[in-house]
Scaffold this motif. Structure first.
Motif, PDB file in Angstrom:
ATOM      1  N   LEU A 483      26.273  27.637  81.691  1.00  0.00           N
ATOM      2  CA  LEU A 483      25.523  26.442  82.483  1.00  0.00           C
ATOM      3  C   LEU A 483      26.515  25.556  83.110  1.00  0.00           C
ATOM      4  CD1 LEU A 483      21.997  26.310  80.640  1.00  0.00           C
ATOM      5  CD2 LEU A 483      22.437  27.017  83.243  1.00  0.00           C
ATOM      6  N   THR A 484      26.351  25.203  84.133  1.00  0.00           N
ATOM      7  CA  THR A 484      27.518  24.151  84.713  1.00  0.00           C
ATOM      8  C   THR A 484      26.959  22.669  84.284  1.00  0.00           C
ATOM      9  OG1 THR A 484      27.857  25.687  86.618  1.00  0.00           O
ATOM     10  CG2 THR A 484      28.621  23.468  86.872  1.00  0.00           C
ATOM     11  N   TYR A 485      25.761  22.470  84.342  1.00  0.00           N
ATOM     12  CA  TYR A 485      25.328  21.122  84.109  1.00  0.00           C
ATOM     13  C   TYR A 485      24.686  21.157  82.814  1.00  0.00           C
ATOM     14  CZ  TYR A 485      26.376  20.638  89.181  1.00  0.00           C
ATOM     15  OH  TYR A 485      27.087  20.907  90.259  1.00  0.00           O
ATOM     16  N   SER A 486      24.775  20.042  82.138  1.00  0.00           N
ATOM     17  CA  SER A 486      23.675  19.635  81.044  1.00  0.00           C
ATOM     18  C   SER A 486      22.403  19.256  81.426  1.00  0.00           C
ATOM     19  CB  SER A 486      24.674  18.894  80.064  1.00  0.00           C
ATOM     20  OG  SER A 486      24.832  17.502  80.581  1.00  0.00           O
ATOM     21  N   PHE A 487      21.250  19.190  80.527  1.00  0.00           N
ATOM     22  CA  PHE A 487      20.083  18.604  81.266  1.00  0.00           C
ATOM     23  C   PHE A 487      20.256  17.101  81.279  1.00  0.00           C
ATOM     24  CE2 PHE A 487      15.964  16.489  80.445  1.00  0.00           C
ATOM     25  CZ  PHE A 487      15.371  17.398  81.194  1.00  0.00           C
ATOM     26  N   ILE A 488      21.024  16.266  80.697  1.00  0.00           N
ATOM     27  CA  ILE A 488      21.085  15.015  80.949  1.00  0.00           C
ATOM     28  C   ILE A 488      21.776  14.590  82.318  1.00  0.00           C
ATOM     29  CG2 ILE A 488      23.387  14.385  79.652  1.00  0.00           C
ATOM     30  CD1 ILE A 488      21.629  12.256  78.210  1.00  0.00           C
ATOM     31  N   GLU A 489      22.764  15.516  82.572  1.00  0.00           N
ATOM     32  CA  GLU A 489      23.260  15.423  83.917  1.00  0.00           C
ATOM     33  C   GLU A 489      22.252  15.501  85.247  1.00  0.00           C
ATOM     34  OE1 GLU A 489      27.929  16.826  84.003  1.00  0.00           O
ATOM     35  OE2 GLU A 489      26.635  18.120  83.117  1.00  0.00           O
ATOM     36  N   SER A 490      21.185  16.315  84.883  1.00  0.00           N
ATOM     37  CA  SER A 490      20.358  16.472  85.974  1.00  0.00           C
ATOM     38  C   SER A 490      19.161  15.218  86.144  1.00  0.00           C
ATOM     39  CB  SER A 490      19.179  17.763  85.828  1.00  0.00           C
ATOM     40  OG  SER A 490      18.690  17.405  84.561  1.00  0.00           O
ATOM     41  N   MET A 491      19.038  14.647  85.016  1.00  0.00           N
ATOM     42  CA  MET A 491      18.507  13.319  84.586  1.00  0.00           C
ATOM     43  C   MET A 491      19.173  12.262  85.447  1.00  0.00           C
ATOM     44  SD  MET A 491      15.799  13.511  82.225  1.00  0.00           S
ATOM     45  CE  MET A 491      15.791  11.939  81.598  1.00  0.00           C
TER      46      MET A 491
ATOM     47  N   GLU B 111      34.930  23.752  80.246  1.00  0.00           N
ATOM     48  CA  GLU B 111      33.480  23.793  81.038  1.00  0.00           C
ATOM     49  C   GLU B 111      32.567  24.083  80.261  1.00  0.00           C
ATOM     50  OE1 GLU B 111      35.844  25.426  85.211  1.00  0.00           O
ATOM     51  OE2 GLU B 111      34.500  26.812  83.817  1.00  0.00           O
ATOM     52  N   THR B 112      32.537  24.891  79.275  1.00  0.00           N
ATOM     53  CA  THR B 112      31.247  25.231  78.516  1.00  0.00           C
ATOM     54  C   THR B 112      30.987  24.258  77.477  1.00  0.00           C
ATOM     55  OG1 THR B 112      32.086  27.572  78.601  1.00  0.00           O
ATOM     56  CG2 THR B 112      30.479  27.121  77.130  1.00  0.00           C
ATOM     57  N   GLY B 113      32.167  23.703  76.908  1.00  0.00           N
ATOM     58  CA  GLY B 113      31.942  22.581  76.066  1.00  0.00           C
ATOM     59  C   GLY B 113      31.374  21.289  76.598  1.00  0.00           C
ATOM     60  N   HIS B 114      31.736  21.182  77.856  1.00  0.00           N
ATOM     61  CA  HIS B 114      30.974  19.953  78.431  1.00  0.00           C
ATOM     62  C   HIS B 114      29.417  19.877  78.373  1.00  0.00           C
ATOM     63  CE1 HIS B 114      30.392  17.135  81.567  1.00  0.00           C
ATOM     64  NE2 HIS B 114      29.625  17.866  82.391  1.00  0.00           N
ATOM     65  N   THR B 115      28.932  21.406  78.911  1.00  0.00           N
ATOM     66  CA  THR B 115      27.559  21.404  78.980  1.00  0.00           C
ATOM     67  C   THR B 115      26.872  21.387  77.551  1.00  0.00           C
ATOM     68  OG1 THR B 115      27.737  22.657  80.809  1.00  0.00           O
ATOM     69  CG2 THR B 115      25.634  22.808  79.956  1.00  0.00           C
ATOM     70  N   ALA B 122      25.223  14.767  73.074  1.00  0.00           N
ATOM     71  CA  ALA B 122      25.179  13.238  74.033  1.00  0.00           C
ATOM     72  C   ALA B 122      23.986  12.649  73.894  1.00  0.00           C
ATOM     73  CB  ALA B 122      25.198  13.660  75.534  1.00  0.00           C
ATOM     74  N   ALA B 123      22.938  12.864  73.213  1.00  0.00           N
ATOM     75  CA  ALA B 123      21.816  12.226  72.861  1.00  0.00           C
ATOM     76  C   ALA B 123      22.143  11.077  71.970  1.00  0.00           C
ATOM     77  CB  ALA B 123      20.436  13.173  72.362  1.00  0.00           C
ATOM     78  N   CYS B 124      23.058  11.293  70.897  1.00  0.00           N
ATOM     79  CA  CYS B 124      23.640  10.319  69.917  1.00  0.00           C
ATOM     80  C   CYS B 124      25.134   9.776  70.317  1.00  0.00           C
ATOM     81  CB  CYS B 124      23.708  11.011  68.454  1.00  0.00           C
ATOM     82  SG  CYS B 124      21.985  11.471  67.826  1.00  0.00           S
ATOM     83  N   HIS B 125      25.932  10.711  70.826  1.00  0.00           N
ATOM     84  CA  HIS B 125      27.134  10.291  70.910  1.00  0.00           C
ATOM     85  C   HIS B 125      27.581   9.640  72.140  1.00  0.00           C
ATOM     86  CE1 HIS B 125      28.867  11.406  66.750  1.00  0.00           C
ATOM     87  NE2 HIS B 125      27.929  12.717  67.004  1.00  0.00           N
TER      88      HIS B 125
END
Lengths: 550, 293
Positions: A483-491, B111-115, B122-125
């Motif tokens: 996946l390119t985007y994490s959920f929080i990025e869509s937020m 790329e993969t690590g970012h997502t 990210a919720a904590c850090h």
């Protein structure tokens, strides 16, 4: 208003209120320390207050028989006022929760003010408070006129209207206390649900009793729709709310269904609440007020029949499209999807029938904001039903599901169709009820129209953008296959649209406030040439015409 | 059907009924309605023939195409896994240094690590991995448990004070609340600890207090934080001499920490993330460091 009730009806009211107060007292006693106890107190306070009101007029002289020469409109009057109060309350909470999504700190540090509790106050406030009161108030008005018969008695309409509002209050206050069945649009717990069943049965009885006494040979289309609304909502409500309470002293209950059956029952209910509460009932409203205001005959009686039976039959199957790509067996999804597609035809037939009725009256649509409200409602009805059928297609749903697109779709229907047809109808109804020549200010109706339209368009466009963006971001893969985007990025990407949505909602709320002021001033205004068409009265002398409905 | 009057606008007759002034025309249903009704119903019937559609007691019509959402999704997941295996196998097999030395592999990691980081960490850090009160800044090179990739991978696997049987465990005692030190000692040791980072802001720069605090530190703190206050990796005790503060370095925050103790929490990821994903994350977190090792 009390003077209109016969002494028998006054006594009956007091007996019923005493019974309610006793039930409330039992709830308060059994439910100490539980939300049901607080609700018991609310029932006691409401009942006792009404008992005092009734006692104040208990020994007033009997009403004259002359009252039977007029339609009984007092419940509709109170219903219209309650409609506008609930509109402002429900929409205020809507703007609040919309703002909360854009700015999450915009609340109090208290459980009652959390998003999860405020949101159902918004949804129930607008659907049941605003929509439900509008349906009850207009249905009593339309039923009497199109049947040329007075309501069968003067107690049961009050029981329905005030009992229904007691349900709405129990629902909203319950949410603040954390009471919920966790079923969307069916959140109130078992005791409130039982109370609504009682109220609803009386409502249906009013309809049947009045129609049985009708002086017109045929039952008008509007009444088909109102009847379908009342009857099917009763079935949906009873089945979906089947539950076993923990005890008579607890608000909490457990649903009779579990797992995928529970989900299917819930969305069979949920989608048909859209169909029969938010569509069928309001089509009834449209079929009376739109031709009345336009001064035109309905475009096609035959089209009305196809639409009515098409909508009534097809909607029942469509609920499973809320559960595409879930644990629900695929064959159920297939049926939901295909029936949703066929459903588009009768839906568009209804919208087309309404718009074609305006042929020969388009100059009135241009000049009269009240009629324009109803015209715009029919257009939004057409748009929303197209969108709904489109979103029910599985691959489309794969993109739209769980996104703001759904929220936008719902509001295109709720704001654009339900609220606009309601405001248009109320602007016809208020001068008729209070015997005024016209509304206090035509300019303010115009202001309300443009606030409502721009609010709806901003809202819907914001959610389309946000929803499709969300859906795409959730399914975009990079070349490595992750996946390119994490959920929080869509937020983060949604934030600007959430601000726009809150602004659109605010405009809509301002429109409702403008409308409420206009209605208030119309009611308070001096009787301008007390308009009373000579034919606005029930027929008493003719024998009932016993002919089959057509 | 009664014959009604003729409507001058449309030329259609009415049904002859009237309700409160409302009449209805007897306009025939436009052909297009029947056309679309037939089209949509035809589509529905075709769809029913091809796809699972109608219940038959305990079973249902399976459809000619033999499509089933469960097998479809299983196949899609399998295909996607296969497609990714070209590089996931490399991640699994190569050691950390080799991956770090390979720019094409590091591109995949980033790329993969970012997502993965955005969805899990990210919720904590924080989305930029800069942490926040109670959560370490991962870009600053803090090494509570050690900063080599293997150690980070292990921390990801078992978590800190988590429910994992092999969890890392770390506990700072509530020195003030439990009466280990009195309030003057507390103030002194706070002054001393804050002076180590070199950021005394004047409020607590009293040299006597700092000197007294050093004694308190020696008696109570060196077991975990070490003689030089640079922390100990095996107990996850942070370095107090750098200018990074997990819980805040202001007077109030440090006082609260020493008074009430701390017990940070990080969930374990062994069940939620695959070994490959955790390895990617360990490498990704390392790549975020802005300061040299």
């Amino acid at each position: 208003m009390l003077a209109q009730l016969t002494s028998g009806e006054r006594q009956l009211s007091i007996v019923v209120l005493i019974l309610m107060a006793m039930v409330g007292l039992a709830m308060a006693a059994a439910g100490r320390g539980d939300p049901i106890g607080v609700h018991g107190f609310i029932v006691v306070v409401a009942s006792v207050a009404m008992i005092f009101v009734m006692l104040s007029g208990l020994y007033a002289p009997e009403p004259s028989a002359e009252r039977l020469d007029h339609y009984y409109d007092d419940p509709s009057k109170v219903g219209v006022i309650l409609t506008m109060i609930w509109a402002m309350v429900g929409m205020f909470f809507g703007v609040w929760v919309a703002s909360l999504l854009a700015w999450p700190d915009l609340t109090f540090d208290a459980a009652w003010a959390s998003f999860g509790r405020l949101r159902p106050v918004h949804t129930s406030g607008v659907i049941f408070g605003f929509g439900g009161n509008a349906l009850i108030a207009t249905s009593f008005h339309v039923l009497q006129r199109t049947s040329r018969a007075r309501l069968p008695d003067q107690f049961s309409p009050w029981f329905v209207l005030l009992g229904y509002n007691l349900f709405c209050v129990l629902a909203a206050t319950g949410y603040f206390m954390g009471v919920t069945q966790s079923k969307e649009y069916a959140e109130p717990e078992w005791y409130a649900d039982i109370w609504l069943v009682i109220v609803w049965v009386v409502y249906f009885a009013i309809y049947i009793r009045t129609l049985a006494r009708r002086k017109e040979p045929h039952i008008y289309v509007a009444n088909w729709y109102y009847m379908a609304f009342i009857l099917v909502v009763a079935i949906l409500h009873i089945v979906n709310n089947l539950a076993v309470p923990v005890s008579f002293g607890h608000a909490k209950s457990y649903s009779a269904f579990s797992g995928v059956q529970d989900a299917m029952t819930q969305w069979w209910y949920g989608h048909n609440a859209v169909a029969f509460f938010l569509t069928s009932g309001f089509l009834g409203m449209m079929y009376y007020y739109l031709p009345k205001r336009a001064g035109r005959p309905i475009y096609s009686y035959r089209l009305s029949i196809i639409s009515f039976w098409g909508i009534t039959f097809m909607y029942m199957w469509a609920g499973s499209h809320h559960l595409h790509y879930t644990a629900l067996p695929e064959w159920v999804q297939t049926l939901g999807m295909t029936f949703s597609l066929v459903l588009l035809v009768p839906s568009w037939a209804s919208a087309g029938n309404a718009l074609a009725t305006l042929n020969g009256a388009w100059h009135k649509v241009r000049d009269d904001a009240t009629l324009r409200f109803m015209m715009a409602a029919a257009v939004f009805y057409g748009l929303t039903t197209f969108e709904g059928s489109f979103m029910a297609i599985r691959p489309v749903n794969a993109l739209s599901h769980y996104t703001d697109w759904t929220v936008g779709h719902v509001h295109a229907g709720a704001l654009g169709w339900v609220a606009l047809i309601t405001f248009g109808s109320i602007y016809c109804l208020v001068p008729a009820l209070w015997k005024r020549e016209r509304m206090y200010s035509a300019k303010l109706i115009e202001v309300h129209f443009w606030l409502a339209i721009s609010g709806t368009v901003i809202y819907v466009f914001a959610m389309w953008n946000s929803g499709i963006l969300q859906g795409l971001m959730w399914r975009t893969y990079n070349e490595n296959g992750t996946l390119t985007y994490s959920f929080i990025e869509s937020m983060v990407a949604m934030h600007p649209y959430y601000i726009a949505r809150a602004f659109g909602g605010l405009l809509f709320l301002l429109g409702a406030i403008t409308g409420s002021y206009n209605i208030l001033m119309t009611i308070r205004g001096h009787s301008q040439a007390a308009l009373q068409p000579s034919d606005d009265a029930p027929q008493r002398n003719l024998a009932p015409v016993a002919q089959p409905a057509e | 059907m009664e014959i009604g009057e003729r409507d001058p606008v449309t030329g259609q007759v009415t049904t002859g009924h009237e309700w409160n002034g409302i009449k209805e025309l007897y306009t025939p249903v436009p052909r297009i309605v029947f056309f679309f009704l037939a089209t949509t119903i035809l589509f529905a019937v075709c769809y029913w023939v091809l796809m699972p559609a109608w219940p038959l007691g305990k079973t249902y019509t399976k459809g000619l195409l033999g499509i089933d959402q469960k097998t479809s999704v299983d196949r899609l997941v399998k295909d996607a896994t296969l497609e990714r295996s070209a590089w996931t196998q490399k991640i699994d097999q190569m050691d950390f240094a080799a991956i770090q030395a390979d720019p094409s592999m590091m591109k995949i990691v980033e790329e993969t690590g970012h997502t993965l980081f955005g969805d899990n960490c990210a919720a904590c850090h924080g989305t930029k991995a800069t942490g926040g009160p109670g959560f370490p800044n991962l870009t600053a090179g803090i090494r509570l448990w050690g900063g080599d990739p293997k150690t980070i991978l292990e921390t990801l696997r078992v978590g800190i004070n988590s429910t994992h049987p092999d969890t890392r465990t770390s506990q700072m005692l509530a020195f003030g609340r439990d009466g280990v030190i009195d309030s003057k000692q507390l103030a002194d040791v706070v002054a001393y600890v804050r002076s180590l980072g070199g950021t005394t802001d004047g409020l607590d720069a009293d040299p006597q207090s700092i000197a007294a605090g050093q004694d308190v530190f020696k008696q109570n703190c060196i077991a975990c934080h070490g003689d030089d206050a640079k922390g100990k990796r095996d107990v996850g005790a942070p370095d107090l001499t750098d200018n990074n503060w997990i819980y805040g370095g202001d007077l109030q925050s440090v006082t609260t920490t020493v008074y009430g103790g701390r017990q940070g929490y990080m969930p374990h990821w062994e069940q939620r993330l695959s070994a490959t994903q955790r390895k990617i994350l360990a490498l990704y977190v390392l790549s975020l460091r802005k300061v040299p090792q």
